[in-house]
Design a protein around this motif. Structure first.
Motif, PDB file in Angstrom:
ATOM      1  N   THR A 460       0.734  -1.100  -0.072  1.00  0.00           N
ATOM      2  CA  THR A 460       0.158   0.044  -0.209  1.00  0.00           C
ATOM      3  C   THR A 460       0.815   1.162  -0.073  1.00  0.00           C
ATOM      4  N   VAL A 461       1.845   1.029   0.802  1.00  0.00           N
ATOM      5  CA  VAL A 461       2.864   2.398   0.809  1.00  0.00           C
ATOM      6  C   VAL A 461       3.528   2.531  -0.430  1.00  0.00           C
ATOM      7  N   SER A 462       3.857   1.584  -1.126  1.00  0.00           N
ATOM      8  CA  SER A 462       4.616   1.814  -2.198  1.00  0.00           C
ATOM      9  C   SER A 462       3.759   2.278  -3.566  1.00  0.00           C
ATOM     10  N   ALA A 463       2.338   1.580  -3.408  1.00  0.00           N
ATOM     11  CA  ALA A 463       1.443   2.410  -4.419  1.00  0.00           C
ATOM     12  C   ALA A 463       1.074   3.502  -4.313  1.00  0.00           C
ATOM     13  N   VAL A 464       0.886   4.104  -3.046  1.00  0.00           N
ATOM     14  CA  VAL A 464       0.651   5.481  -2.860  1.00  0.00           C
ATOM     15  C   VAL A 464       1.785   6.449  -3.269  1.00  0.00           C
ATOM     16  N   LEU A 465       2.883   6.081  -2.943  1.00  0.00           N
ATOM     17  CA  LEU A 465       4.249   6.582  -3.466  1.00  0.00           C
ATOM     18  C   LEU A 465       4.115   6.814  -5.011  1.00  0.00           C
ATOM     19  N   ALA A 466       4.123   5.506  -5.667  1.00  0.00           N
ATOM     20  CA  ALA A 466       4.206   5.717  -7.050  1.00  0.00           C
ATOM     21  C   ALA A 466       3.154   6.659  -7.746  1.00  0.00           C
TER      22      ALA A 466
END
Length: 496
Positions: A460-466
């Motif tokens: 989830t953190v990776s998706a939000v950042l990207a």
């Protein structure tokens, strides 16, 4: 076919140095058992390599301008090979970490010269093809690392993941000597204060983040390291602002396009690759897969990234960089979001859709990032922009890894609370690959649920950042009226 020998030499070096970013993750359980390593120590086997690589990239570029790009490239290959030998023979974790740092020095010398060597070797359509193939090597390498690591670890042993670099480096040195052109770019003073302050700042921040994962954010050493890192960053900014020949001209960040490209470079590696370390550990410890099988879990991403990047160099030549990079990051966001479908009872197949979509995003973004930064800066700053782009890519990975380690452990701990006597210690062991050893202390269903929840959180953190950075790229990276980026680099070099 002789004309493609320079491309082969450069692509071999790029693939080798980028594979070494992730190849350690698949061998982590075997390495930890033989060398009795902690999870924090294992993080340093990855992070010190990336830190040294990121810290020295721009300095290596400056040295290449002064001493000759081919010469620095070949020296980098030799240093990398010798350090790989030291890694393969390391008797303990400390020696392995130190050798990985030396590997980073060699990797910086290679990566800092790659784009410049290609740009002065090829012209016209050949240049587009060359950068497409080089981009494919970039895009596939980080994801292919665990696959190669799995094959070597399972059938030869973990030390072979480093020793295999020796014949590859020897071939690249031979090709470089017979096929790569010599020549130098514009000369200038090496910014030693800038290199030193940047290295100290990055090292302290990464150390503080790794420390926080085990000791907590209120730990005095954690707070001290992070505070010292901030102070060192302030010193770096002051040094660069006053330098007549800075390692990084901070005035470039007044250009929104340049700033968002640097963020895009960092976000790509942070969102697409840093989480793969924990996927590898989950596959081997929780699912019980062997090293080879765990590496093959990531094969969809590697294959898709390679194919898309290779085709993109030829088919997307006229597409504005903001569309390739921005849409690529949004696809990375979509892919990592799909990976949140992993649950306590999931197998490896649950990751396949997300990894494929992420691979498309990586393949679209990577080749363009290598050249887009050159088009938004003055020609005399082309080499600096190329070095900065590579630096931010590596720095994004180095910073994301300890942050995600903290996130996955904290989320697992919250699930374990009330189910085990010491949830913090159990969560740290679980996310570090200790699932099998913990089965006698907690129910398997609870442990699987805890790790799945941790993976869900880091995806989830990776998706939000990207997603956030992808939108920013689409909004702020405007079309350029400058000449073709690689042409700019050639012209800038020719003036030297």
């Amino acid at each position: 076919m002789r004309k493609w020998l320079p491309l082969l030499a450069v692509s071999l070096s790029t693939f080798m140095l980028l594979v070494d970013l992730t190849i350690v993750s698949i061998a982590a359980p075997d390495l930890a058992r033989e060398l009795h390593s902690s999870f924090a120590a294992l993080q340093w086997t990855v992070d010190l390599y990336v830190l040294v690589l990121a810290a020295l990239l721009m300095a290596a570029g400056s040295l290449a301008d002064r001493l000759g790009r081919r010469r620095v490239f070949v020296v980098g290959l030799v240093v990398f090979a010798l350090a790989s030998l030291a890694c393969g023979l390391a008797p303990n974790t400390g020696a392995l970490i130190a050798a990985r740092g030396v590997q980073g020095i060699g990797a910086a010398a290679m990566l800092a010269t790659n784009a410049a060597l290609l740009s002065v070797t090829y012209t016209g359509r050949d240049r587009s093809v060359a950068f497409g193939v080089w981009g494919a090597a970039n895009g596939a390498a980080a994801a292919a690392g665990p696959i190669l690591g799995g094959v070597l670890t399972e059938y030869v042993g973990w030390r072979s993941i480093f020793l295999v670099n020796l014949p590859v480096a020897a071939l690249a040195v031979f090709l470089a000597r017979i096929a790569l052109p010599g020549g130098r770019g514009p000369t200038g003073r090496l910014d030693l204060p800038g290199v030193g302050s940047f290295t100290v700042a990055a090292s302290l921040v990464v150390y503080g983040l790794i420390r926080a994962g085990g000791a907590g954010w209120t730990d005095p050493v954690t707070v001290g390291a992070l505070a010292a890192g901030v102070l060192a960053t302030v010193v770096f900014v002051a040094v660069e602002r006053r330098s007549a020949d800075p390692m990084l001209d901070l005035a470039l960040f007044r250009r929104p396009a340049f700033t968002v490209l640097m963020l895009g470079a960092a976000a790509l590696t942070a969102a697409a690759f840093a989480n793969l370390v924990f996927v590898s550990l989950w596959a081997q410890s929780v699912l019980g897969l062997g090293a080879l099988s765990a590496g093959l879990v990531l094969a969809p991403m590697a294959v898709v990234a390679f194919v898309v990047a290779g085709a993109g160099g030829r088919l997307l030549h006229g597409v504005a960089p903001r569309y390739s990079i921005g849409s690529g990051l949004l696809l990375v966001a979509a892919g990592t979001a799909l990976c949140t479908l992993v649950g306590p009872e999931s197998g490896w197949a649950a990751l396949v859709p997300g990894l494929c979509v992420t691979g498309i995003g990586v393949g679209l973004s990577t080749p363009v990032l290598a050249s887009a930064a050159l088009s938004v800066v003055p020609p005399e700053r082309a080499g600096m922009a190329n070095g900065a782009s590579n630096t931010f890519r590596q720095l994004g990975y180095a910073l994301a890894l300890p942050v995600l380690a903290t996130v996955v452990t904290a989320r697992a701990e919250s699930v374990l609370a009330g189910a085990v006597p010491s949830p913090s210690a159990v969560a740290e062991r679980l996310t570090g690959g200790g699932y099998a050893e913990l089965l006698g202390q907690a129910p398997a269903a609870v442990l699987r649920a805890a790790y799945a929840a941790g993976l869900d959180r880091i995806f989830t953190v990776s998706a939000v950042l990207a997603a956030v950075v992808g939108v920013a790229v689409l909004a702020l990276l405007r079309p350029s009226t400058r000449p073709e980026p690689t042409t700019v680099l050639v012209e800038a070099s020719a003036r030297g």
